[in-house]
Design an enzyme around this catalytic site. Structure first.
Site, PDB file in Angstrom:
ATOM      1  N   ARG A 152      55.970 163.912  42.298  1.00 59.65           N
ATOM      2  CA  ARG A 152      56.860 162.754  41.553  1.00 59.65           C
ATOM      3  C   ARG A 152      56.285 162.064  40.655  1.00 59.65           C
ATOM      4  NH1 ARG A 152      57.204 162.763  47.253  1.00 59.65           N
ATOM      5  NH2 ARG A 152      59.146 163.298  48.395  1.00 59.65           N
ATOM      6  N   LYS A 177      56.292 158.700  48.434  1.00 61.66           N
ATOM      7  CA  LYS A 177      57.685 158.134  48.789  1.00 61.66           C
ATOM      8  C   LYS A 177      58.091 157.938  50.128  1.00 61.66           C
ATOM      9  CE  LYS A 177      62.352 158.633  46.989  1.00 61.66           C
ATOM     10  NZ  LYS A 177      63.424 159.549  46.199  1.00 61.66           N
ATOM     11  N   HIS A 232      62.041 163.623  36.059  1.00 63.77           N
ATOM     12  CA  HIS A 232      62.397 164.189  37.341  1.00 63.77           C
ATOM     13  C   HIS A 232      62.845 165.637  37.533  1.00 63.77           C
ATOM     14  CE1 HIS A 232      62.442 163.704  41.727  1.00 63.77           C
ATOM     15  NE2 HIS A 232      63.344 164.227  41.796  1.00 63.77           N
ATOM     16  N   ARG A 235      59.986 168.141  38.177  1.00 63.88           N
ATOM     17  CA  ARG A 235      59.547 168.372  39.488  1.00 63.88           C
ATOM     18  C   ARG A 235      60.508 169.514  40.275  1.00 63.88           C
ATOM     19  NH1 ARG A 235      57.877 166.529  44.762  1.00 63.88           N
ATOM     20  NH2 ARG A 235      59.461 166.184  46.371  1.00 63.88           N
ATOM     21  N   HIS A 259      58.714 167.592  50.262  1.00 61.03           N
ATOM     22  CA  HIS A 259      59.925 167.483  50.807  1.00 61.03           C
ATOM     23  C   HIS A 259      59.778 167.154  52.430  1.00 61.03           C
ATOM     24  CE1 HIS A 259      61.184 168.856  46.854  1.00 61.03           C
ATOM     25  NE2 HIS A 259      62.385 168.488  47.115  1.00 61.03           N
ATOM     26  N   TYR A 268      67.523 175.681  46.672  1.00 63.60           N
ATOM     27  CA  TYR A 268      66.465 176.916  46.121  1.00 63.60           C
ATOM     28  C   TYR A 268      66.917 178.082  46.973  1.00 63.60           C
ATOM     29  CZ  TYR A 268      64.204 172.778  44.209  1.00 63.60           C
ATOM     30  OH  TYR A 268      63.916 171.613  43.606  1.00 63.60           O
TER      31      TYR A 268
END
Length: 386
Positions: A152, A177, A232, A235, A259, A268
């Site tokens: 990130r 995060k 972003h 990413r 994640h 994905y």
């Protein structure tokens, strides 16, 4: 705590006692400021009911942002309502300022679909060329690391030299995060992007602030005329490429990207499906498929001159042909493109994917030249040969 606490007082109290302890305090401050400007702010918390929250929601969705000139997005309103709900929960449980949470039963705006903007190959080359020539050399390394590691923006900007092991090619992130630490493997490109900055024993790797990087990114996109690309998105692009490697499962990729919820990786799944198709095929026709994967149409343009018709294939330097007629020029261009691709496969030379050219050309003049076309159609017809 007074039972007459207004929402404004509750929001200020929440800011000083709860919000300030969060990692996302800076972002949450903007949402608190928006709530403080609302008509609800002056009312007692215990008097605010669900219809009042519904009206706030609808009014916000109709407002126009002064910064963007567009209506406030549903995602922004959802975040504001989630914050407001937590403020009421804290006020009810810890402060005794209200008996219920009026946000609970109010519908939130429908969540928008996740962004699926992919970085086009030509955009990547132009961005990297721009960043490489930028007076601040950190910009190039930031973009390369974002594409190679899926970190990130905040994680990149907080990166410290003492947490980077170039020998093992691992970057340690002690604070992320979602609150958990993780180790990120560094590709050779990522390692080189770091070493070009001059390796140090300690201290921050990058001097950029969040606002400074946003400004540099915005100016770059304006100068390159690239639309709707966020930092972003790099990413997302990096995560997509990890799936496309077909060498790691979802859990391994999640450990790299950070994640926390596998639901975040659902976008994905189509890439996994493509991977399963290859597994279903096994080894049957693998060599044929490798060849066919490379023999695909490439963008080209045609120019007329006194010497005849010249066709230039944009992704290959020097690949152009000239012939007296349109039909002959098309046939020669197809033959030359096919020969170029087959020789590259034979010599194990990397073949560029289509649409990576850097030339500035009129998009309306571009057509797709297919090296395997059984018949040629006039390039006056749009975009493709069949």
């Amino acid at each position: 705590m007074s039972n007459d606490l207004t929402l404004r007082e509750g929001l200020e109290l929440y800011r000083s006692k709860v919000s300030i302890l969060k990692k996302g305090y800076a972002q949450e401050s903007y949402r608190l400021a928006s709530l403080l400007r609302s008509e609800l702010a002056g009312r007692r918390m215990r008097d605010i009911q669900s219809p009042d929250i519904a009206k706030y929601r609808d009014d916000r969705l109709a407002q126009v942002s002064q910064r963007t000139g567009k209506t406030i997005s549903p995602a922004t309103v959802r975040l504001e309502m989630s914050l407001l709900s937590h403020v009421f929960d804290v006020a009810r449980i810890e402060w005794g300022a209200c008996e219920t949470n009026p946000v609970t039963n109010v519908r939130k705006p429908k969540a928008p679909p996740g962004r699926d903007r992919r970085l086009l190959p030509r955009e990547e080359r132009r961005i990297l060329r721009y960043c490489h020539a930028h007076p601040t050399e950190e910009l190039f390394s930031l973009v390369v690391l974002a594409l190679e590691t899926a970190m990130r923006q905040g994680e990149l900007l907080k990166l410290e030299w003492e947490h980077i092991n170039l020998q093992r090619r691992v970057a340690h992130l002690p604070e992320t995060k979602n609150g958990s630490k993780r180790d990120v493997p560094l590709s050779l490109k990522a390692r080189d992007a770091l070493t070009r900055l001059g390796v140090k024993t300690k201290g921050r790797v990058f001097c950029y602030t969040s606002n400074g990087l946003k400004s540099a990114w915005r100016i770059m996109l304006q100068r390159l005329a690239i639309l709707d690309l966020h930092f972003h998105d790099l990413r997302h692009e990096a995560t997509t490429r990890l799936f496309e490697l077909n060498t790691m499962d979802v859990m391994e990729i999640a450990s790299i990207t950070g994640h926390k919820s596998l639901a975040m990786l659902k976008r994905y799944t189509h890439l996994q499906a493509a991977r399963l198709v290859k597994k279903l095929e096994g080894n049957r026709g693998r060599g044929q498929q490798v060849v066919l994967d490379h023999l695909i149409p490439y963008p080209a343009i045609a120019d007329a001159s006194t010497d005849g018709i010249t066709i230039r294939v944009l992704d290959f330097d020097g690949l152009s042909v000239t012939a007296p007629s349109e039909a002959e020029a098309l046939q020669r261009a197809q033959d030359e493109l096919l020969r170029k691709l087959m020789v590259s496969i034979r010599d194990k030379v990397t073949v560029p994917p289509p649409d990576q050219y850097l030339d500035t050309v009129d998009e309306s003049r571009i057509f797709m030249l297919d090296p395997l076309a059984s018949r040629a159609i006039s390039f006056g017809q749009p975009h493709t040969f069949l």
